[in-house]
Motif scaffolding. Structure first.
Motif, PDB file in Angstrom:
ATOM      1  N   ARG A   3      69.378  35.185 -73.796  1.00  0.00           N
ATOM      2  CA  ARG A   3      68.872  35.409 -72.417  1.00  0.00           C
ATOM      3  C   ARG A   3      68.272  34.328 -71.663  1.00  0.00           C
ATOM      4  NH1 ARG A   3      64.649  39.406 -74.758  1.00  0.00           N
ATOM      5  NH2 ARG A   3      63.760  37.374 -74.971  1.00  0.00           N
ATOM      6  N   GLY A   4      68.498  34.637 -70.389  1.00  0.00           N
ATOM      7  CA  GLY A   4      67.705  33.203 -69.571  1.00  0.00           C
ATOM      8  C   GLY A   4      66.413  33.850 -69.277  1.00  0.00           C
ATOM      9  N   HIS A  93      73.968  27.625 -74.924  1.00  0.00           N
ATOM     10  CA  HIS A  93      74.104  28.656 -74.172  1.00  0.00           C
ATOM     11  C   HIS A  93      72.963  28.433 -73.163  1.00  0.00           C
ATOM     12  CE1 HIS A  93      74.679  33.076 -72.856  1.00  0.00           C
ATOM     13  NE2 HIS A  93      73.635  32.759 -72.544  1.00  0.00           N
ATOM     14  N   GLU A  94      71.777  28.235 -73.702  1.00  0.00           N
ATOM     15  CA  GLU A  94      70.354  28.076 -72.851  1.00  0.00           C
ATOM     16  C   GLU A  94      70.588  27.096 -72.149  1.00  0.00           C
ATOM     17  OE1 GLU A  94      68.146  30.429 -71.885  1.00  0.00           O
ATOM     18  OE2 GLU A  94      69.475  31.801 -73.371  1.00  0.00           O
ATOM     19  N   HIS A  97      72.405  27.347 -68.732  1.00  0.00           N
ATOM     20  CA  HIS A  97      71.599  27.795 -67.546  1.00  0.00           C
ATOM     21  C   HIS A  97      70.972  26.709 -66.952  1.00  0.00           C
ATOM     22  CE1 HIS A  97      72.683  32.109 -68.469  1.00  0.00           C
ATOM     23  NE2 HIS A  97      72.155  32.234 -69.439  1.00  0.00           N
ATOM     24  N   ASP A 192      73.119  38.461 -68.410  1.00  0.00           N
ATOM     25  CA  ASP A 192      73.470  37.469 -67.570  1.00  0.00           C
ATOM     26  C   ASP A 192      74.673  38.240 -66.732  1.00  0.00           C
ATOM     27  OD1 ASP A 192      72.187  35.420 -68.647  1.00  0.00           O
ATOM     28  OD2 ASP A 192      73.468  34.845 -70.118  1.00  0.00           O
TER      29      ASP A 192
HETATM   30 ZN   LIG Z   1      72.183  33.734 -71.078  1.00  0.00          ZN
END
Ligand SMILES: [Zn+2]
Length: 401
Positions: A3-4, A93-94, A97, A192
């Motif tokens: 998760r962001g 992945h992070e 972002h 997302d």
């Molecule tokens: Zn994410």
């Protein structure tokens, strides 16, 4: 699951409030490991548990099923390596972002990787629907690309007769990354995909809050559906169901938090530090003794817990709290200067009156205090912004004033 910070979106003000008390405890659990585009990346201790669990899952379940008869020592070696690579893919992945956020002008304070993935703490929201959607999409796109890459490598390895364990691990990494991409693309906040939906509806209607409302509504639905499906699976005898139900529950809760976060954004939007600041009731001189300050506090107790500290020119240099003075003890008060009793004020917390409030809300309280920032004009202290100041604005906004 990754998760962001944007995905998590707790209400900014409660975050501010939490930080004053909770942050020192949680921060102790984080280990700095490096930087991405200048943003510190930290590992939370709980990630060690996740690595251990993944290693076990691979060594004891996945690899024996794929490659029966492989030597345990090789199974565990390959499993450990694959679990570590998996953590690296979450970091990528992070990082995606973070990089896109920076590109659209949103600053990221730090990235923490922990047991359920990654959290990027962003200061504010992208200014355009396209920016919002791009920051959100960057993560799943990266996971999907990694997934396809690993599957391609596994295919290549099969053709080139690489060790079967390595091929199986590559295939698992590929499948898992695709799963992470797909899960994060579920179109509800806080995932997302919810952010992408938020940007899309914002673009179509021209109304950011309507986009948020859509993402929140779908997010609650997704959370509800995941929880229900998980419970059903569990009742049918699958332990995976329990995990799915927990994730669904989390998604539902976070969707509600996202809605509150929207209220905070709306309350603070377009406002500046001057709108929240109050004139300090009491200002402490950096060079005077703590005893002098205690006497002043006794004579006229201030309502604020944080007292700004200024130099001889009235320039803000630090902050001292009543708690700092209590800890000092009566014996040391005469010999300690206020500057030493308190703590220095970081440059980012000395702001001009026209600084956007969203930026201050994202800063949070200075650890150990309720002070967010001080306002200075030509180097002289003119006001202070505290957590209660921000909370009051949000409450008033909800009243419709
Ligand atoms: Zn994410």
């Amino acid at each position: 699951m990754a998760r962001g910070r944007s995905d998590l979106a707790e209400p900014a003000v409660s975050r501010v409030a939490d930080r004053a008390t909770v942050e020192p405890a949680t921060r102790r659990g984080a280990l700095p490991v490096g930087r991405v585009a200048g943003v510190p990346v930290e590992l939370h201790w709980s990630l060690l548990g996740a690595v251990a669990l993944l290693t076990w899952l691979l060594a004891a379940q996945v690899l024996p099923a794929e490659v029966p008869g492989a030597a345990p020592v090789w199974r565990w070696t390959v499993a450990t390596a694959a679990a570590l690579v998996f953590v690296a893919t979450i970091a990528l992945h992070e990082s995606a972002h973070v990089l896109v956020a920076r590109h659209v002008g949103v600053r990221v304070r730090r990235v923490t990787l922990w047991v359920v993935g990654g959290v990027s703490e962003m200061t504010g929201e992208p200014r355009s629907p396209g920016g919002l959607a791009a920051v959100a999409a960057a993560g799943p796109v990266t996971s999907a690309a990694l997934g396809l890459g690993f599957l391609g490598l596994a295919q290549l390895g099969r053709g080139a007769a690489w060790p079967a364990l390595v091929v199986a691990a590559l295939a698992w990494l590929g499948g898992t990354n695709l799963l992470i991409a797909a899960f994060n693309l579920l179109p509800g906040a806080p995932l997302d995909g919810g952010r992408v939906l938020h940007g899309l509806v914002w673009r179509l209607t021209g109304d950011r809050e309507r986009g948020r409302a859509a993402a929140v509504a779908v997010g609650r639905l997704v959370g509800f559906a995941l929880t229900g499906f998980g419970v059903l699976l569990f009742l049918l005898g699958s332990w995976t169901g329990l995990w799915l139900a927990a994730v669904g529950w989390f998604v539902g809760l976070s969707a509600a938090a996202e809605r509150n976060g929207g209220r905070v954004v709306a309350a603070l939007e377009g406002r500046t530090a001057a709108d929240a600041a109050h004139a300090p009731e009491l200002v402490a001189q950096a060079g005077s003794s703590a005893e002098t300050l205690v006497a002043a506090l006794r004579a006229r107790p201030p309502r604020a817990a944080s007292i700004p500290v200024v130099g001889v020119d009235g320039d803000p240099v630090g902050v001292v709290t009543v708690g700092d003075l209590v800890r000092l003890g009566p014996a040391d008060r005469a010999t300690t200067r206020v500057r030493e009793a308190g703590r220095p004020l970081p440059a980012e917390r000395i702001v001009a009156a026209d600084v956007p409030l969203e930026r201050l809300a994202a800063l949070g309280a200075l650890p150990g205090t309720d002070l967010v920032a001080v306002v200075a004009d030509h180097g002289r202290l003119t006001g202070t912004v505290t957590v209660p100041d921000l909370a009051r604005l949000v409450e008033l906004h909800r009243l419709g004033t």
